[in-house]
Structure formats: C-alpha cells, structure tokens
Design a protein around this motif. Structure first.
Motif, mmCIF file in Angstrom:
data_model
loop_
_atom_site.group_PDB
_atom_site.id
_atom_site.type_symbol
_atom_site.label_atom_id
_atom_site.label_comp_id
_atom_site.label_asym_id
_atom_site.label_seq_id
_atom_site.Cartn_x
_atom_site.Cartn_y
_atom_site.Cartn_z
ATOM 1 N N TYR A 216 22.319 54.260 -18.917
ATOM 2 C CA TYR A 216 23.642 53.725 -19.249
ATOM 3 C C TYR A 216 24.401 53.383 -17.969
ATOM 4 O O TYR A 216 25.033 52.329 -17.863
ATOM 5 C CB TYR A 216 24.427 54.727 -20.091
ATOM 6 C CG TYR A 216 25.822 54.260 -20.430
ATOM 7 C CD1 TYR A 216 26.047 53.455 -21.546
ATOM 8 C CD2 TYR A 216 26.912 54.611 -19.634
ATOM 9 C CE1 TYR A 216 27.313 53.012 -21.860
ATOM 10 C CE2 TYR A 216 28.186 54.175 -19.944
ATOM 11 C CZ TYR A 216 28.388 53.369 -21.049
ATOM 12 O OH TYR A 216 29.649 52.922 -21.350
ATOM 13 N N PRO B 144 24.989 49.738 -21.942
ATOM 14 C CA PRO B 144 24.388 50.050 -23.244
ATOM 15 C C PRO B 144 23.198 49.156 -23.580
ATOM 16 O O PRO B 144 22.328 49.563 -24.350
ATOM 17 C CB PRO B 144 25.533 49.848 -24.236
ATOM 18 C CG PRO B 144 26.665 49.282 -23.471
ATOM 19 C CD PRO B 144 26.406 49.417 -22.016
ATOM 20 N N ASN B 145 23.129 47.939 -23.033
ATOM 21 C CA ASN B 145 21.973 47.108 -23.384
ATOM 22 C C ASN B 145 20.865 47.132 -22.320
ATOM 23 O O ASN B 145 19.927 46.347 -22.394
ATOM 24 C CB ASN B 145 22.385 45.680 -23.726
ATOM 25 C CG ASN B 145 23.311 45.113 -22.684
ATOM 26 O OD1 ASN B 145 23.397 45.661 -21.583
ATOM 27 N ND2 ASN B 145 23.997 44.034 -23.001
ATOM 28 N N ARG C 7 17.439 43.902 -20.884
ATOM 29 C CA ARG C 7 17.028 45.027 -21.737
ATOM 30 C C ARG C 7 15.811 45.774 -21.196
ATOM 31 O O ARG C 7 15.124 46.469 -21.947
ATOM 32 C CB ARG C 7 16.708 44.542 -23.160
ATOM 33 C CG ARG C 7 17.923 44.095 -23.933
ATOM 34 C CD ARG C 7 17.584 43.777 -25.377
ATOM 35 N NE ARG C 7 18.767 43.261 -26.052
ATOM 36 C CZ ARG C 7 19.682 44.056 -26.608
ATOM 37 N NH1 ARG C 7 19.527 45.352 -26.586
ATOM 38 N NH2 ARG C 7 20.744 43.521 -27.172
ATOM 39 N N GLN D 88 16.597 49.555 -21.429
ATOM 40 C CA GLN D 88 17.284 50.109 -22.598
ATOM 41 C C GLN D 88 16.358 51.094 -23.300
ATOM 42 O O GLN D 88 15.273 50.732 -23.746
ATOM 43 C CB GLN D 88 17.698 49.013 -23.583
ATOM 44 C CG GLN D 88 18.578 49.569 -24.695
ATOM 45 C CD GLN D 88 18.943 48.537 -25.744
ATOM 46 O OE1 GLN D 88 18.109 47.753 -26.182
ATOM 47 N NE2 GLN D 88 20.203 48.539 -26.148
ATOM 48 N N ALA E 280 19.921 54.490 -25.826
ATOM 49 C CA ALA E 280 20.848 53.404 -25.513
ATOM 50 C C ALA E 280 20.916 52.398 -26.668
ATOM 51 O O ALA E 280 21.985 51.867 -26.985
ATOM 52 C CB ALA E 280 20.431 52.706 -24.219
ATOM 53 N N TYR F 148 23.153 53.915 -29.204
ATOM 54 C CA TYR F 148 24.543 53.827 -28.752
ATOM 55 C C TYR F 148 25.068 52.404 -28.903
ATOM 56 O O TYR F 148 26.185 52.191 -29.374
ATOM 57 C CB TYR F 148 24.653 54.280 -27.292
ATOM 58 C CG TYR F 148 26.073 54.214 -26.777
ATOM 59 C CD1 TYR F 148 26.965 55.247 -27.011
ATOM 60 C CD2 TYR F 148 26.525 53.089 -26.080
ATOM 61 C CE1 TYR F 148 28.267 55.175 -26.565
ATOM 62 C CE2 TYR F 148 27.826 53.008 -25.634
ATOM 63 C CZ TYR F 148 28.697 54.055 -25.877
ATOM 64 O OH TYR F 148 29.995 53.973 -25.442
ATOM 65 N N GLU F 149 24.239 51.434 -28.534
ATOM 66 C CA GLU F 149 24.664 50.038 -28.608
ATOM 67 C C GLU F 149 24.985 49.643 -30.052
ATOM 68 O O GLU F 149 26.055 49.098 -30.325
ATOM 69 C CB GLU F 149 23.575 49.114 -28.043
ATOM 70 C CG GLU F 149 24.020 47.673 -27.908
ATOM 71 C CD GLU F 149 22.852 46.711 -27.698
ATOM 72 O OE1 GLU F 149 21.694 47.105 -27.931
ATOM 73 O OE2 GLU F 149 23.124 45.558 -27.329
ATOM 74 N N ARG F 150 24.064 49.947 -30.979
ATOM 75 C CA ARG F 150 24.284 49.545 -32.369
ATOM 76 C C ARG F 150 25.381 50.382 -33.006
ATOM 77 O O ARG F 150 26.169 49.881 -33.799
ATOM 78 C CB ARG F 150 22.996 49.678 -33.191
ATOM 79 C CG ARG F 150 21.850 48.827 -32.697
ATOM 80 C CD ARG F 150 22.205 47.373 -32.533
ATOM 81 N NE ARG F 150 22.248 46.645 -33.773
ATOM 82 C CZ ARG F 150 21.274 45.858 -34.241
ATOM 83 N NH1 ARG F 150 20.162 45.727 -33.549
ATOM 84 N NH2 ARG F 150 21.415 45.228 -35.386
ATOM 85 N N THR G 158 28.977 50.216 -30.008
ATOM 86 C CA THR G 158 29.570 48.951 -29.572
ATOM 87 C C THR G 158 29.561 47.963 -30.740
ATOM 88 O O THR G 158 30.442 47.142 -30.851
ATOM 89 C CB THR G 158 28.839 48.342 -28.344
ATOM 90 O OG1 THR G 158 27.492 48.048 -28.703
ATOM 91 C CG2 THR G 158 28.847 49.291 -27.172
#
Lengths: 284, 315
Positions: free
Chosen positions: B256, B261-262, B267, B270, B274, B277-279, B282
């Motif tokens: 991170y 996050p991506n 990527r 990732q 991560a 966390y992203e889905r 964010t």
C-alpha cells in the motif's frame, strides 16, 4: 603437538572468517538505516539525493528535522499512537490473563471446547472481518474515534495461549493452600497467582505493544480524520503525497518515527527477543 | 459415670452433622467455583462473539448480496462469479503468491545459516542477535518508506553498489517487471531477523549430548551440522514456513505504501489484501470485497491445513 597447533590455528581462522561474514552481512542489513540517518541530515537531498551516496553529508544541517518537528502532525500522531497502544495493551493483557488462568487452573464444563474456540480464532485473519467490523462501528457512530482500534484487542488467542502455558507450569498446591484458608477464586487469582505472573505479563505487554503500534490496515479503514492518524498512517500518507521526492524530509521523518522504538528495543532487547522466541517455539 | 458415658456418647452424633455440613459446603463451593470460572472468560468471549464470530458470519452473508453498506440486494453467487472471473483478482493472487514464495524460500535457508553462524560464534553472539533483529522491530510502513529510496533506480544505494560492481541496475519500483523483486527484497530484509531468532532459540534446545557423541565418533563440525542440526530443526522450519506463508498471504501494508491500493506500477504489486481494500474501501463494493475475502480466507485455511499435515505439527 604440531598437528594440534594447526588444528588450533585452523579453528581460529574459521572463527575469524565466521565473524567477518557475520559482520559484513550485518553491515548490509544496517545500510538502509545508516543511509537514512545520513540523508536526513542533508538539506540538499530534497531536490536530488546525494549521488554517489556518502556517509557524511557535504553540508550537514538539521534543516529537515526542524521541518519535521515544526509540522505538528508527527507529534500529534505520536500522541494518538500512544493513547491507542497503551489502552489496547491494558485491555488485551488483562482479559488474556483472566482467560489464560481460567483455562489453566479452572475446572468447569465445556473447558475443552471453549479453549478450542480460542485456538480457532488464531486462524481467522483480519481481512474477512474488515467490512462487518467497519459497518458495526459505523452503526454505533464510533468511526473516526480510537474505540475501533482499542476494543477488538479484548480478544487475543495468542496471548491467552501463552498465558495458559505459563500458568500450567505453576503448581496447583498454591491454590489448595489458599482454598483451605477460605479464599475465593478471584482472591486466589489476584493474591496468589497474579504476583507470580510477572515474566509472562512482560512478554504479553511487549507482544501486544508491537502488534498495536504497527497496526496499519484496520486504522487505515476507520480513521479518515488526519488529526487522529497514528504514526504508521501519518508516514503512509506523507509517503503517498511525496512519493520518491523530498528525500531529505522523508528520511528525517522515518528516522524520528523509528528512533524511539529502536531505543526501546536496545534497552529491552533481551526481553523482546525472548518474547518473540516464546511466541515462536510454541510448537514444542 | 453417667456423665462419662454421656460424654463418650455425645461425640458421634455431634460429629456426623459437622461432616455433613463440611461436605455440603464443599459441594456448594464446587458449584460456585464452576460458574465463577465463566466470569474469568467473559471479557475474552465477549470479544470473540463481537469481533470474531459475528464479523466472520456477517461477511459470509454479505458475500451473497450486492451492497454498498446501506442498500442491499440478494444476488446469490454473483459476487463469487465476478471475483473468480476478474483478471485483477487473479493478478493479485499471482502477485501475492510470487512475492510470498520467494520471501519464504530465500529467507528461511539464509536465516538458518546465519542463525547457526551466530550460535556457534565465540564472540559477539548477543551483538549480532540485536543487529540482525533490528529491521524486524521497525514498522514495515517506515521500512517501505526507506526502501522507496534505497531501491531508487538512479539515486538509491542498491543500484549504486550494483553499478560499481558492473552489474545491471533494475528500475525496481518504477518497472512492473521488477517491482515484485523490490517487495521481495524488502520482505527478506524485514523478516530475516525473526527467522534467525526463532532458529537460534530452537538450536539451543538441541541436546548437547548428541554433538558430543558425534564428536567422539569423529564427525566433523560440518557433518554434525548436516546430520544432527538440520534433522532436529524440522519442526522449526515447518513453523517458519506456516507463519511466513500465512503472513505473506495477508501482505498489505508495504505494498500500500509503495504502490497505493491498486499496487502500481500497473497493478504489479497489488496483493489480495490490497485488492480487497481497493474494492471495499475505495469502491465501496462491500459484496464483492466480502466474496474476495472469503476466497482469500479459504486459501489461507487450505494452506494452513496442508502445512499442518506436512509438518505433523499438533495445534
């Protein structure tokens, strides 16, 4: 006589060789820290890093450190981390001492299955719990407070396990003597066993402190307010804003954020290393 | 006489009730001590119910819903289908496995070798222990911050050394094809102290008699290392493999900091954590993120059991 001499010199040579290998690899491991401290004292490193790298900056200055401290966010994040960590340590250690003692000395129905449940919690990672915990704390209006970071520390399977193992080693005869004197279970725990639990309590405090201080993903989710950021969150947001520019400032900040932990570690290294080893040799 | 008889007779009837009361009170005590133990467990089990059991069940429920935290619609297995057919998810699984495998297979042997060296050193044992463990006490977030510069393509010390040795200088975190190796280097640097400490603790637990017997039989110190030390460390290696691999599957903090996050660039770093966390936080796609966490949870459980089976460790 001659051959024993050569064995001796061979032995000495291998000792020196070992020492050198350990020293060189040690320096390699320390290099990032050494470089970090050096760049932190280099004002020009904010534009381009000094290249080729040198140990002592051309014009050493405390400029970077001045800026790091002038910006109150570092100190604020230290205060926040301290509040969260101290509360979490107190909560996790006291609840685990109680449970660990009961699992060791208690006689009650369902003891085995309850202890099995505790061991199962060791296999549950944070990620699957992230969203429900977030919505749980959101629904009671506790997001952007320290409570979501403190309250879940009440359960720690690892600490209960270590604590139970410790109490298992203490004899039951202490209990029996106190029972004859008419002491209740709580009195026996607080008066007889707790005073003997110093070594394991120290280990639990150290482990719980490290976990809580370094916690990152969960605080990142529940704390959006930058005034509440803990040290790791502040570092991450600083690093994301500046990427690999402002090297001098970044390194000064990293130094200041690591230094207290390193000092603490140097003072307590024997206990910390023992604690880590204890949590790691549980297989035996 | 009568008095004497009286006295001689009185004890038995007075004794028996006292015995009865004694047994009664111990029985009562037993019953009270039965339930008093549950009071000792209340804090921990309150925590288990609220912060372990409830979220793990709720997360499973959520994975069957389309949800953003307020509006929910039941969608059956759609989330699982979405995740399992999603390129970025499998990319995240690949990244996580790649970094984890190399972290473990590099750090455990290397750490073990240094542990035996430290353990057999005649001088500076404690000094080396302290030095080698130092990276592990620094938070991985701060470590990632430093490594962004240590592995800087033009200005970092690693590339400076590589260049002066005439070796190729990778772009590390600036290039998707080398960024994972940057994370692996960071992971090895950070984890090796832990491996060393655990190895030393277990090396010291091997009985000295075995070495003495081997010495009498004329075994060299290398032979002793090969035939006594290594076989005796099986359980330790298994433990390190399990903890290291499970930790690696949960990797999030450093990637991170290094790639957001991506997991940039492209990527390439990732991890599963991560991706979740992203889905989840964010994109606020709670259903999809929950399905992904369950898949990750299952992967972790499967590996835990495989590892336990292989190592025959009793939990």
């Amino acid at each position: 006589m001659n051959s024993s001499m050569s064995v001796k010199t061979m032995h000495r040579i291998s000792e020196i060789f070992k020492f050198l290998v350990l020293l060189i690899f040690g320096v390699i491991l320390m290099a990032p820290f050494i470089w970090m401290v050096s760049v932190g004292f280099d004002r020009t490193a904010n534009i381009t890093m000094p290249f080729p790298p040198r140990l002592i900056p051309e014009e050493p200055s405390s400029f970077n450190y001045g800026i790091v401290f002038e910006n109150g966010r570092l100190i604020q994040s230290y205060i926040n981390s301290t509040i969260v960590t101290v509360s979490s340590v107190v909560l996790s250690v006291s609840s685990s001492l109680l449970a660990g003692y009961a699992f060791s000395k208690g006689k009650f129905k369902g003891k085995k299955i309850l202890f099995f449940i505790v061991l199962c919690t060791l296999m549950i990672p944070m990620e699957p719990r992230l969203i429900p915990l977030y919505t749980l704390f959101n629904s009671v209006g506790l997001l952007n407070t320290f409570w979501p970071l403190i309250l879940p520390s009440i359960i720690s399977g690892m600490l209960i396990f270590l604590c139970k193992q410790f109490f298992d080693q203490l004899p039951d005869t202490l209990r029996e003597a106190a029972q004859i004197d008419g002491a209740g279970e709580f009195k026996i725990f607080f008066r007889v066993y707790l005073p003997l639990a110093g070594p394991i309590a120290a280990t639990m405090i150290i482990l719980s402190f490290i976990w809580s201080w370094n916690d990152f993903m969960w605080p990142l989710v529940v704390l959006n307010n930058i005034d509440l950021h803990t040290v790791p969150l502040y570092l991450a947001s600083f690093s994301q804003e500046n990427g690999s520019s402002l090297g001098g400032l970044t390194m000064a900040l990293a130094t200041v954020s690591i230094l207290p932990i390193i000092i603490l570690y140097l003072f307590l290294q024997r206990y910390i290393i023992q604690s880590i080893a204890l949590s790691g040799v549980k297989g035996e | 006489m009568a008095n004497n008889r009286m006295e001689a007779n009185t004890p038995p009837p007075s004794v028996s009730p006292s015995i009865q009361t004694v047994t009664k009170t111990t029985k009562q005590k037993k019953r009270t001590s039965q339930w008093i133990w549950y009071i000792f467990l209340i804090p921990s089990f309150l925590g288990i119910i609220l912060f372990m059991a409830y979220p793990i069940v709720e997360s499973l429920r959520l994975s069957f819903f389309k949800s953003n935290g307020t509006i929910e619609t039941f969608t059956g297995l759609d989330n699982f289908r979405t995740v399992l057919t999603s390129g970025p998810f499998w990319n995240a699984v690949w990244n996580t496995f790649f970094i984890g495998i190399f972290q473990v297979i590099i750090t455990i042997p290397l750490g073990f070798i240094f542990a035996t060296l430290i353990n057999s050193a005649s001088k500076g044992k404690n000094f080396f222990k302290v030095i080698y463990f130092l990276p592990n006490v620094t938070s991985i977030v701060a470590a990632a911050m430093i490594f962004q510069f240590v592995l800087h393509p033009e200005m970092g010390i690693v590339n400076f050394v590589l260049d002066s040795l005439g070796l190729p200088t990778p772009a590390w975190f600036s290039d998707p094809s080398t960024s994972k190796w940057g994370v692996i280097l960071l992971a090895v640097w950070h984890w090796i102290g832990f491996v060393i400490i655990i190895c030393i603790a277990n090396l010291q637990a091997i009985s000295k008699e075995m070495y003495e017997a081997a010495k009498i039989d004329g075994a060299s110190s290398f032979q002793q290392w090969l035939f006594i030390t290594i076989p005796n460390m099986g359980g330790t290696f298994a433990f390190l493999l399990i903890t290291g691999w499970i930790g690696a599957l949960q990797r999030f903090n450093e990637v991170y900091v290094l790639g957001g996050p991506n997991g940039s660039p492209a990527r390439s770093i990732q991890t599963m954590g991560a991706f979740i966390y992203e889905r989840g936080f964010t994109g606020f796609e709670f259903g999809i993120a929950s399905a992904a966490t369950y898949i990750m949870f299952l992967i972790i459980l499967v590996f835990t059991f495989i590892n336990l089976k292989i190592s025959k460790l009793k939990l």
